[in-house]
Design a protein around this motif. Structure first.
Motif, PDB file in Angstrom:
ATOM      1  N   PRO A 155       0.848  -1.194   0.000  1.00  0.00           N
ATOM      2  CA  PRO A 155       0.000   0.000   0.000  1.00  0.00           C
ATOM      3  C   PRO A 155       0.883   1.244   0.000  1.00  0.00           C
ATOM      4  O   PRO A 155       1.838   1.329   0.766  1.00  0.00           O
ATOM      5  CB  PRO A 155      -0.767  -0.104   1.328  1.00  0.00           C
ATOM      6  CG  PRO A 155      -0.628  -1.505   1.772  1.00  0.00           C
ATOM      7  CD  PRO A 155       0.649  -2.023   1.197  1.00  0.00           C
ATOM      8  N   GLU A 178      -7.789   4.780  -1.582  1.00  0.00           N
ATOM      9  CA  GLU A 178      -7.820   3.476  -0.932  1.00  0.00           C
ATOM     10  C   GLU A 178      -6.392   2.931  -0.788  1.00  0.00           C
ATOM     11  O   GLU A 178      -6.050   2.326   0.235  1.00  0.00           O
ATOM     12  CB  GLU A 178      -8.659   2.502  -1.761  1.00  0.00           C
ATOM     13  CG  GLU A 178      -8.991   1.227  -1.006  1.00  0.00           C
ATOM     14  CD  GLU A 178      -9.927   0.336  -1.797  1.00  0.00           C
ATOM     15  OE1 GLU A 178     -10.865   0.867  -2.427  1.00  0.00           O
ATOM     16  OE2 GLU A 178      -9.699  -0.882  -1.791  1.00  0.00           O
ATOM     17  N   GLY A 201      -4.683   4.575   2.142  1.00  0.00           N
ATOM     18  CA  GLY A 201      -5.197   4.186   3.456  1.00  0.00           C
ATOM     19  C   GLY A 201      -5.789   5.347   4.221  1.00  0.00           C
ATOM     20  O   GLY A 201      -5.809   6.483   3.758  1.00  0.00           O
ATOM     21  N   SER A 202      -6.254   5.034   5.408  1.00  0.00           N
ATOM     22  CA  SER A 202      -6.927   6.025   6.248  1.00  0.00           C
ATOM     23  C   SER A 202      -6.037   7.237   6.499  1.00  0.00           C
ATOM     24  O   SER A 202      -4.881   7.076   6.910  1.00  0.00           O
ATOM     25  CB  SER A 202      -7.294   5.363   7.585  1.00  0.00           C
ATOM     26  OG  SER A 202      -7.328   6.319   8.624  1.00  0.00           O
TER      27      SER A 202
END
Lengths: 113, 236
Positions: free
Chosen positions: A43, B73, B76-77
């Motif tokens: 991510p 997304e 992330g947060s």
């Protein structure tokens, strides 16, 4: 591969990605993805704090540049970062050899007669 | 910091993708503690990364809105991202505060010692130091606690962090503690001087310099303690 599997190895992977020259955060992530044939697809949000951690430890240095109106922060290895990368490579060689030996049932001594 | 994230997005971001990205950046900005300069730098970096990610998804055929959603997304947060950045800021700030206290401590101490010697009755430097510490025993206790804490705070970053990996949160706690200790120490010295002046002691101009120096350090240390505490609280 899930991010938690890489925990503990992420620093070494990022240092290796920076070995050939300065990269910005997104480029580091793309380098990891490309060089691992898509296995390390992290991510993006994890990369930036991790780069800041390496900078805080003095293993990378950051600099700003402006390209086509866009401000970009790039990271490069420091001499301490190169030493750390070499140490991580040596540790990984030792670790992966030992793991292969155990997982594959290899023995490093002659089998008993 | 509401709205501050808007200026961190690169100017070439697709206008259709901007609204959701701006919301993300605003929420990230609200969760980031630390100095204005540090926050601005982080927002600029994340804005650049978000723009790159949006471009990647658009190149794969996504609409601007879809690309923005996918990019957000992937990042992330924003609260979680802010907390991770806060951790790093805590370590760097602790390191700087620790270094500043370690470097200025002896200088401030020497100014006070000079003020005592100037007022003293020929005891000499070591004699005046002993007299000063015994007259203000609190200060000796403060020194004994503050100096190790300031040294520990320097482990928030750099070579010390690699050799003594205490972590940024503990380093920030040590920096807060050391800074508060400096506030107490400087206030004790200034109070002691005021009391002795009221009692008729003849103070030299060095005493005034010592008060000024301690006053400045007290103020800066107080601000540093507050910043380190805020960063530690916001850290992941």
């Amino acid at each position: 591969m899930r991010a938690e599997v890489l925990k503990g190895h992420l620093d070494g992977l990022m240092l290796a990605a920076l070995e050939d020259g300065p990269l910005h955060g997104y480029a580091v992530m793309e380098a990891l993805r490309t060089n691992s044939n898509g296995t390390f697809n992290l991510p993006t949000g994890t990369i930036y704090p991790a780069l800041h951690r390496l900078e805080r430890a003095g293993l990378v240095a950051a600099s700003w540049s402006t390209n086509e109106g866009r401000r970009r922060r790039s990271y490069s290895l420091t001499s301490a970062g190169r030493k750390e990368l070499a140490a991580q490579r040596a540790n990984w060689q030792e670790f992966s050899s030992a793991m292969s030996a155990v997982l594959n049932g290899e023995t490093s001594w002659p089998a008993p007669a | 910091m509401a709205g501050a994230g808007v200026t961190a997005l690169p100017p070439d971001v697709d206008p259709a993708a901007r609204p959701s990205l701006e919301d993300y950046m605003d929420e990230l900005a609200r969760g980031l503690p630390g100095s204005r300069r540090a926050r601005t730098a982080i927002l600029a970096e994340v804005g650049d990364g978000l723009a790159d990610t949006v471009e990647k998804y658009q190149a794969e055929g996504a609409t601007p809105d879809q690309a923005a959603t996918a990019a957000i997304e992937e990042f992330g947060s924003p609260r979680s991202l802010a907390a991770h950045f806060a951790t790093e800021l805590a370590g760097i700030t602790a390191h700087r505060v620790g270094l500043a206290l370690v470097c200025t401590g002896p200088a401030v101490g020497l100014v006070w010692l000079a003020a005592f010697v100037a007022r003293g009755e020929g005891l000499g430097w070591s004699g005046e130091l002993t007299a000063m510490l015994s007259t203000i025993p609190t200060y000796a206790v403060v020194l004994a606690l503050v100096v190790p804490a300031a040294l520990l705070a320097t482990a928030g970053a750099g070579t010390v962090a690699r050799r003594l990996p205490v972590g940024p949160r503990l380093a920030a706690a040590a920096a807060s503690f050391a800074a508060i200790g400096c506030v107490v120490g400087d206030a004790t010295l200034i109070t002691g001087l005021i009391i002795s002046t009221v009692r008729g002691a003849d103070e030299s101009w060095l005493a005034l310099v010592a008060v000024l120096v301690s006053g400045v350090r007290l103020t800066l240390a107080g601000l540093a303690a507050r910043r380190c505490a805020a960063l530690r609280a916001a850290a992941a």
